[in-house]
Design a protein around this motif. Structure first.
Motif, PDB file in Angstrom:
ATOM      1  N   ALA A  51       0.829  -1.206   0.000  1.00  0.00           N
ATOM      2  CA  ALA A  51       0.000   0.000   0.000  1.00  0.00           C
ATOM      3  C   ALA A  51       0.862   1.254   0.000  1.00  0.00           C
ATOM      4  O   ALA A  51       0.575   2.224  -0.716  1.00  0.00           O
ATOM      5  N   LEU A  52       1.914   1.244   0.806  1.00  0.00           N
ATOM      6  CA  LEU A  52       2.790   2.415   0.864  1.00  0.00           C
ATOM      7  C   LEU A  52       3.471   2.667  -0.472  1.00  0.00           C
ATOM      8  O   LEU A  52       3.606   3.812  -0.910  1.00  0.00           O
ATOM      9  N   ARG A  53       3.900   1.601  -1.123  1.00  0.00           N
ATOM     10  CA  ARG A  53       4.548   1.772  -2.427  1.00  0.00           C
ATOM     11  C   ARG A  53       3.556   2.266  -3.470  1.00  0.00           C
ATOM     12  O   ARG A  53       3.908   3.028  -4.374  1.00  0.00           O
ATOM     13  N   THR A  54       2.296   1.853  -3.336  1.00  0.00           N
ATOM     14  CA  THR A  54       1.262   2.353  -4.237  1.00  0.00           C
ATOM     15  C   THR A  54       1.019   3.842  -4.011  1.00  0.00           C
ATOM     16  O   THR A  54       0.896   4.627  -4.967  1.00  0.00           O
ATOM     17  N   LEU A  55       0.972   4.237  -2.742  1.00  0.00           N
ATOM     18  CA  LEU A  55       0.683   5.625  -2.402  1.00  0.00           C
ATOM     19  C   LEU A  55       1.857   6.564  -2.680  1.00  0.00           C
ATOM     20  O   LEU A  55       1.665   7.718  -3.070  1.00  0.00           O
ATOM     21  N   LEU A  56       3.069   6.075  -2.455  1.00  0.00           N
ATOM     22  CA  LEU A  56       4.256   6.925  -2.552  1.00  0.00           C
ATOM     23  C   LEU A  56       5.033   6.744  -3.851  1.00  0.00           C
ATOM     24  O   LEU A  56       5.903   7.550  -4.166  1.00  0.00           O
ATOM     25  N   GLY A  57       4.735   5.708  -4.584  1.00  0.00           N
ATOM     26  CA  GLY A  57       5.490   5.410  -5.794  1.00  0.00           C
ATOM     27  C   GLY A  57       6.325   4.158  -5.590  1.00  0.00           C
ATOM     28  O   GLY A  57       6.861   3.921  -4.507  1.00  0.00           O
ATOM     29  N   LEU A  58       6.450   3.368  -6.620  1.00  0.00           N
ATOM     30  CA  LEU A  58       7.118   2.078  -6.505  1.00  0.00           C
ATOM     31  C   LEU A  58       8.583   2.190  -6.118  1.00  0.00           C
ATOM     32  O   LEU A  58       9.178   1.239  -5.615  1.00  0.00           O
ATOM     33  N   ALA A  59       9.182   3.358  -6.360  1.00  0.00           N
ATOM     34  CA  ALA A  59      10.593   3.537  -6.033  1.00  0.00           C
ATOM     35  C   ALA A  59      10.810   3.947  -4.574  1.00  0.00           C
ATOM     36  O   ALA A  59      11.951   4.083  -4.128  1.00  0.00           O
ATOM     37  N   ALA A  60       9.733   4.136  -3.821  1.00  0.00           N
ATOM     38  CA  ALA A  60       9.864   4.558  -2.421  1.00  0.00           C
ATOM     39  C   ALA A  60      10.627   3.504  -1.623  1.00  0.00           C
ATOM     40  O   ALA A  60      10.410   2.301  -1.792  1.00  0.00           O
ATOM     41  N   PRO A  61      11.537   3.941  -0.729  1.00  0.00           N
ATOM     42  CA  PRO A  61      12.353   2.995   0.043  1.00  0.00           C
ATOM     43  C   PRO A  61      11.583   2.391   1.211  1.00  0.00           C
ATOM     44  O   PRO A  61      11.898   2.618   2.383  1.00  0.00           O
ATOM     45  N   VAL A  62      10.564   1.598   0.904  1.00  0.00           N
ATOM     46  CA  VAL A  62       9.706   1.003   1.924  1.00  0.00           C
ATOM     47  C   VAL A  62      10.245  -0.379   2.296  1.00  0.00           C
ATOM     48  O   VAL A  62      10.484  -1.213   1.416  1.00  0.00           O
ATOM     49  N   THR A  63      10.440  -0.607   3.592  1.00  0.00           N
ATOM     50  CA  THR A  63      10.911  -1.903   4.064  1.00  0.00           C
ATOM     51  C   THR A  63      10.107  -2.330   5.286  1.00  0.00           C
ATOM     52  O   THR A  63       9.305  -1.562   5.821  1.00  0.00           O
ATOM     53  N   VAL A  64      10.353  -3.561   5.707  1.00  0.00           N
ATOM     54  CA  VAL A  64       9.697  -4.113   6.895  1.00  0.00           C
ATOM     55  C   VAL A  64      10.773  -4.407   7.927  1.00  0.00           C
ATOM     56  O   VAL A  64      11.683  -5.198   7.672  1.00  0.00           O
ATOM     57  N   LYS A  65      10.685  -3.743   9.080  1.00  0.00           N
ATOM     58  CA  LYS A  65      11.602  -4.071  10.166  1.00  0.00           C
ATOM     59  C   LYS A  65      11.001  -5.241  10.934  1.00  0.00           C
ATOM     60  O   LYS A  65       9.893  -5.154  11.445  1.00  0.00           O
TER      61      LYS A  65
END
Length: 256
Positions: free
Chosen positions: A97-111
């Motif tokens: 969801a975060l990558r959809t909202l922010l753009g696929l290149a967003a540095p989203v990870t799971v800690k």
């Protein structure tokens, strides 16, 4: 809050509370009282006064600025021994969801196990509480907290962020929630279809600081190592200089 849902069952029904102690507690109370709460029931609170996170920590959220909600799921087909697969599913849904909202290149990870990060900063967290019956799960309450429009945080929090902080503008909470619920349903259906192994591979690829030199605190000491993945029980696998170890959620913390 008016939702434009694109789901089959997640978010249906949808309940909104102005204030409550914990949406997870509200969802659990509804499940125990009714005995047949519909799968997908979602409860959102504009102000959560006693939100909970992992390790018994409090979850802080400014009233009306963020998302604090819980979803009831019924993964009765998931063995207790594989319950971490649900944690993987929810974490990936949040990241999607975060990558959809922010753009696929967003540095989203799971800690590990299921905190949501944008770069080096925490934007959301997950708390899953399962009710077990024998060797199966009878119901799960999935609590999600996501910082959306809050920009001022308690200085005691080490590394908070929000969507507004990251993008420089506020976001419509209903739009963010609809994206989260859609992603959750898609990932949950994939889990139900038996795509556990595939999602586990994706999860490990998105782990925060995967393969990077990191300081870990455990057994009253600190040691530097590298995350190499997770085992079948969802334990974090870390390679240190002289040994490889696997840790449960309460056994280790990532320091830096």
């Amino acid at each position: 809050m008016e939702l434009q849902l694109q789901t089959l069952f997640v978010g249906r029904p949808f309940q909104v509370l102005q204030t409550c102690a914990s949406t997870n507690a509200e969802a659990q109370a509804a499940e125990f009282k009714n005995g047949a709460t519909p799968e997908g029931l979602t409860i959102l609170a504009h102000h959560q006064t006693a939100g909970r996170g992992q390790r018994g920590n409090a979850w802080q959220a400014a009233p009306g600025e963020n998302l604090t909600f819980s979803v009831v799921l019924k993964p009765t087909w998931l063995p207790v021994a594989r319950q971490f697969d649900l944690s993987i599913t929810v974490a990936l849904a949040g990241a999607d969801a975060l990558r959809t909202l922010l753009g696929l290149a967003a540095p989203v990870t799971v800690k590990w196990p299921n905190d949501l990060y944008i770069g080096p900063r925490k934007v959301g967290g997950v708390l899953i509480e399962n009710t077990l019956r024998g060797t199966a799960i009878s119901s799960s309450v999935v609590g999600i907290g996501l910082n959306v429009n809050q920009t001022a945080f308690d200085p005691a929090l080490p590394n908070p962020t929000s969507l507004a902080r990251e993008t420089g503008h506020p976001h419509e909470r209903a739009t963010v929630l609809a994206a989260l619920l859609a992603s959750l349903e898609a990932r949950y259906l994939a889990l139900r279809a038996g795509r556990n192994a595939e999602q586990c591979v994706e999860y490990q690829a998105r782990l925060y600081r995967f393969g990077q030199e990191t300081t870990f605190a455990f057994d009253g000491q600190q040691e530097t190592g590298r995350i190499t993945g997770i085992d079948a029980r969802g334990q974090l696998e870390v390679q240190f200089a002289n040994e490889k170890r696997a840790f449960g959620v309460q056994q280790v913390q990532l320091v830096a």
